[in-house]
Motif scaffolding. Sequence first.
Motif, short mmCIF file in Angstrom:
data_model
loop_
_atom_site.label_atom_id
_atom_site.label_comp_id
_atom_site.label_asym_id
_atom_site.label_seq_id
_atom_site.Cartn_x
_atom_site.Cartn_y
_atom_site.Cartn_z
N CYS A 47 121.33 96.53 -0.29
CA CYS A 47 122.74 96.79 -0.03
C CYS A 47 122.82 98.12 0.74
O CYS A 47 121.84 98.86 0.82
N CYS A 79 119.59 97.24 -7.05
CA CYS A 79 120.76 97.21 -7.94
C CYS A 79 121.23 95.80 -8.28
O CYS A 79 122.05 95.63 -9.17
N GLY A 80 120.75 94.80 -7.56
CA GLY A 80 121.13 93.42 -7.86
C GLY A 80 122.41 92.95 -7.19
O GLY A 80 122.82 91.81 -7.37
N THR A 81 123.05 93.80 -6.39
CA THR A 81 124.27 93.42 -5.69
C THR A 81 123.98 92.29 -4.70
O THR A 81 122.95 92.29 -4.04
N GLU A 82 124.89 91.33 -4.61
CA GLU A 82 124.75 90.27 -3.62
C GLU A 82 124.95 90.84 -2.22
O GLU A 82 125.89 91.57 -1.97
N CYS A 142 121.23 87.28 -0.51
CA CYS A 142 120.15 87.64 -1.42
C CYS A 142 120.70 88.71 -2.36
O CYS A 142 121.84 89.14 -2.23
N HIS A 143 119.87 89.13 -3.30
CA HIS A 143 120.25 90.23 -4.19
C HIS A 143 119.47 91.47 -3.79
O HIS A 143 118.26 91.39 -3.53
N CYS A 144 120.14 92.60 -3.75
CA CYS A 144 119.49 93.87 -3.48
C CYS A 144 118.40 94.07 -4.53
O CYS A 144 118.67 93.93 -5.73
N ILE A 183 116.34 90.21 -11.80
CA ILE A 183 117.67 89.60 -11.88
C ILE A 183 117.59 88.33 -12.69
O ILE A 183 116.70 87.58 -12.63
#
Length: 75
Positions: free
Chosen positions: A56, A30-33, A25-27, A75
């Motif tokens: 994350c 922050c959008g980090t995988e 998933c994305h955080c 995102i």
Amino acid sequence: MFYVKERLNDTMEVSIEITDENVFCHCPMCGTEVPVDIAEILSDGESDLFGTAVFCDECGKKVRAGGRHYEHKQI
């Protein structure tokens, strides 16, 4: 076996087995995988995939330090 299925066009579809190594998933901050252990997420018997956010490590520390308030990143 659980799997996801996506129709690519009228004649082709792809099925992929869900394993402990291919769910992400994305955080929400922050959008980090982020890799996700589905068994761990669902083990409490109350969580669901639609209402659960996985942070994350870095953002998780920020949320724990400052409470539950965070800004959701689109995102």
